[in-house]
Design an enzyme around this catalytic site. Structure first.
Site, PDB file in Angstrom:
ATOM      1  N   HIS A 242      -3.550   2.917  -3.252  1.00 53.51           N
ATOM      2  CA  HIS A 242      -4.162   3.686  -4.336  1.00 53.51           C
ATOM      3  C   HIS A 242      -4.746   2.789  -5.420  1.00 53.51           C
ATOM      4  O   HIS A 242      -5.736   3.123  -6.061  1.00 53.51           O
ATOM      5  CB  HIS A 242      -3.134   4.643  -4.938  1.00 53.51           C
ATOM      6  CG  HIS A 242      -2.976   5.878  -4.111  1.00 53.51           C
ATOM      7  ND1 HIS A 242      -1.862   6.675  -4.153  1.00 53.51           N
ATOM      8  CD2 HIS A 242      -3.803   6.451  -3.205  1.00 53.51           C
ATOM      9  CE1 HIS A 242      -2.013   7.685  -3.318  1.00 53.51           C
ATOM     10  NE2 HIS A 242      -3.180   7.570  -2.725  1.00 53.51           N
ATOM     11  N   CYS A 557     -20.663   8.789  11.950  1.00 49.38           N
ATOM     12  CA  CYS A 557     -19.885   9.333  10.829  1.00 49.38           C
ATOM     13  C   CYS A 557     -18.642   8.499  10.549  1.00 49.38           C
ATOM     14  O   CYS A 557     -17.858   8.834   9.676  1.00 49.38           O
ATOM     15  CB  CYS A 557     -19.520  10.788  11.084  1.00 49.38           C
ATOM     16  SG  CYS A 557     -18.495  10.995  12.544  1.00 49.38           S
TER      17      CYS A 557
HETATM   18  C1  PEP Z   1     -13.958   8.400  13.478  1.00 50.38           C
HETATM   19  O1  PEP Z   1     -13.061   8.296  14.318  1.00 50.38           O
HETATM   20  O2  PEP Z   1     -14.784   7.500  13.237  1.00 50.38           O
HETATM   21  C2  PEP Z   1     -14.049   9.626  12.669  1.00 50.38           C
HETATM   22  C3  PEP Z   1     -15.077   9.844  11.881  1.00 50.38           C
HETATM   23  O3  PEP Z   1     -13.021  10.504  12.738  1.00 50.38           O
HETATM   24  P1  PEP Z   1     -11.615  10.308  11.980  1.00 50.38           P
HETATM   25  O4  PEP Z   1     -11.743   9.118  11.080  1.00 50.38           O
HETATM   26  O5  PEP Z   1     -11.372  11.568  11.247  1.00 50.38           O
HETATM   27  O6  PEP Z   1     -10.686  10.088  13.125  1.00 50.38           O
END
Ligand code: PEP
Ligand code: MG
Length: 623
Positions: A242, A557
């Site tokens: 944190h 993502c």
């Molecule tokens: C990933 O695995 O890159 C992803 C976006 O999902 P999470 O981080 O929620 O597992």
């Protein structure tokens, strides 16, 4: 309650390894980096490393980006004995208990104020601290000790220290790292009980201080001001702590895991904290200092330019529009996204809607929640990932057998296919939302943890039977279906998956962990799990190629997409969209504007030929 997971759950972050040259694994932690530009400054920085005998360089983990230049100050918290001296002798148990309750009320007031801060990430930390403060484990422990005749302060100190130890001993890294939050709450209580503030040195630091400490608690960090502290160096700690989140929100560069050797540095020496590369340079020679000064200015101007254009579309130098979406993990993220300039929502992690409840949300509740999130978004795309829970993210109403390797166990789509009602309701909510007359966007349904083509066939078969799906799932319709490419098998089979779906979203957090067989939350193997490893990049390239052949968009993502310095490489590999944490949107958009297709493809070709992540990192940060 002490097991409550904060919505700032930093698990996706991939910390780099201290002492390892390559810091690409820490992509998530470089939200405020600049795009990678080969500049004379960074060449110069490296040319002079180690060139001056007075100069010392220490390497650690980059945890808050930026470059800070100032003078060293070592912070040593007062020993806990300071409390004992300040604490009066125990009076009666009733009076001691009342003292504890009074102190708790004062801490409650403080934390409530902090939990109302504008920055939702920071506010969330203090909401968790409020929960810890009122947890029965603390009050029961204190009560028992007071009843045995100890003072309120000693009882509080004993109870919180025991809990800290208990949490540190847990095998789950996440909970172990959260022991610092318990220590922090204990520290606040003790400050009120004893009148001794352990953090008092921190409030009166002179301007341009480079603060060195073994560790800092969030309590310590709330006493810091960017007007006086220009950089933080921690001997221990982790980029996911944190304190690192607070440093990022304060805009103070921070490196951690540097080792206790830094605690013995001489007070008053000139030092540079390089939060981009995870380095501390003590007594840099004049030319190096000048180079760092220029880098600091460059970072600042990149940020200023990026933020001034955050709401404009991002188009590469060769004219390709790239959508920069936001990732949302919590209600707070939703608020942050609203002003970030995001083009839409590229990943809504729906877990938070399902956790901390006794039963799953109904179809109507889900529709309302997704609709609300979409209403806060300036863009039309709402990408909702189906529930990705499992052994490592348990949900009370779905009892699961204990798994020794939860990341390799029943999670994501595997779990949903075992709980068809849960899957059906979520799909139903998304389809119904897309049919609502007031809904004007596109719902993208994202299937997590796909490792076999058959899993997608099974989801499609379920969708086929839900009224409304086929009407909305048309070219130009309001519904699309996509898969997460986050398991190597999915990347390898991308060619077979692409014709079945409307888009891909590459989850590099998991893709790196599964490709490199390195647990993403185990800091001991963090440098192995770098998404910049050519093995991971080759899989990303494969998925992009399959997406391109099928004519579907390919997004990233995973946290690496939030590092602006990585965008050109991803673009060169064939990524067409990205989805990043809200504070990174403006910076990544600026990186898009600086990218060029030919250059990016050249960079990608070189990266795919590299043998290791360090080489790729050097391509991104030429020296
Ligand atoms: C990933 O695995 O890159 C992803 C976006 O999902 P999470 O981080 O929620 O597992
Ligand atoms: Mg994942």
């Amino acid at each position: 309650m002490l097991y409550a997971r904060s919505s700032t759950d930093p698990r996706p972050f991939l910390p780099a390894q201290p002492g390892v040259e390559q810091k690409g694994a820490s992509a998530a932690l470089k939200l405020r980096n600049t795009a990678p530009r080969r500049t004379p400054h960074n060449k110069k920085i490296c040319a002079h490393l180690g060139g001056n005998p007075l100069q010392k360089i220490f390497s650690g983990l980059p945890a808050a980006p930026g470059v800070g230049i100032g003078t060293l100050y070592t912070y040593t918290p007062l020993p806990n004995a300071a409390y004992d001296e300040a604490v009066e002798q125990s009076t009666s148990p009733a009076q001691e208990w009342q003292r504890f309750l009074d102190a708790r009320q004062r801490v409650d007031d403080e934390l409530t104020q902090l939990a109302e801060m504008d920055n939702p990430l920071v506010a969330d930390i203090f909401r968790v601290h409020l929960e810890i403060l009122h947890d029965r484990l603390i009050s029961d422990g204190v009560r028992t000790a007071i009843d045995r005749g100890t003072s309120a302060a000693t009882a509080t100190h004993q109870t919180t220290s025991e809990l800290v130890q208990l949490f540190q001993d847990l095998s789950d890294d996440y909970f172990a790292s959260r022991s610092v939050d318990i220590r922090d709450v204990g520290q606040r209580l003790l400050t009120h009980l004893s009148g001794v503030s352990l953090a008092r040195q921190l409030v009166s630091l002179p301007p341009n201080t480079v603060l060195v400490a073994e560790d800092l608690t969030p309590y310590d960090a709330t006493h810091l001001s960017p007007d006086s502290v220009v950089g933080i160096v921690l001997a221990g700690s982790a980029p996911t702590a944190h304190t690192a989140i607070l440093a990022r929100s304060l805009g103070i560069p921070l490196i951690c895991g540097v080792g206790t050797v830094v605690l013995h540095l001489t007070l008053g020496q000139t030092a540079v904290v390089d939060g981009l590369q995870g380095r501390l340079v003590v007594e840099p020679d004049p030319e190096l200092l000048e180079a760092f000064t220029q880098t600091r200015e460059r970072l600042l101007s990149f940020r200023i330019t990026a933020e001034s254009q955050s709401h404009k579309t991002a188009v590469t130098r060769d004219g390709q529009r790239v959508l920069v979406h936001a990732n949302i993990n919590s209600r707070e993220d939703m608020l942050q996204m609203a002003g970030s300039g995001a083009d839409g929502i590229g990943l809504l992690r729906t877990e938070y809607l399902f956790q901390e409840r006794t039963k799953p949300p109904s179809v109507a509740e889900q529709m309302e929640a997704y609709g609300l999130i979409h209403s806060q978004s300036p863009g039309e795309i709402l990408t909702v990932r189906l529930l990705d829970i499992g052994g490592d993210k348990p949900v009370r109403y779905l009892p699961q057998a204990a798994e020794s390797n939860p990341f390799l166990g029943v999670r994501g789509i595997r779990l949903l296919l075992q709980h068809p009602n849960l899957l059906h309701d979520q799909l139903q909510a998304l389809i119904s939302l897309s049919q609502e007359s007031g809904f004007s966007g596109v719902v993208r349904i994202l299937v997590p943890m796909v490792s076999k083509v058959i899993e997608v066939h099974r989801v499609l078969a379920i969708l086929d039977n839900i009224p409304g799906y086929n009407e909305q799932h048309q070219p130009g319709g309001r519904l699309q279906i996509g898969v997460m490419i986050e398991v190597p098998a999915a990347a390898l089979m991308a060619e077979r998956l692409a014709p079945l779906v409307d888009f891909f979203s590459i989850g590099t957090n998991d893709l790196a962990q599964y490709t490199m067989a390195a647990d993403r939350v185990n800091s001991a193997v963090a440098s192995l799990a770098s998404p910049l490893d050519p093995a991971v990049l080759r899989l990303i390239g494969m998925a992009c190629q399959a997406g391109q052949s099928a004519g579907i968009p390919v997004s990233i993502c995973g946290e690496m997409a939030g590092d602006p310095s990585v965008f050109s490489l991803l673009f060169g590999l064939g990524v067409t969209e990205v989805s990043v944490v809200a504070p990174a949107v403006a910076l990544v958009k600026e990186a898009v504007r600086q990218a060029d297709g030919d250059e990016a493809r050249r960079l990608a070709r070189q990266a795919l030929q590299a043998s290791r992540a360090q080489e790729v990192h050097r391509l991104l940060h030429p020296e």
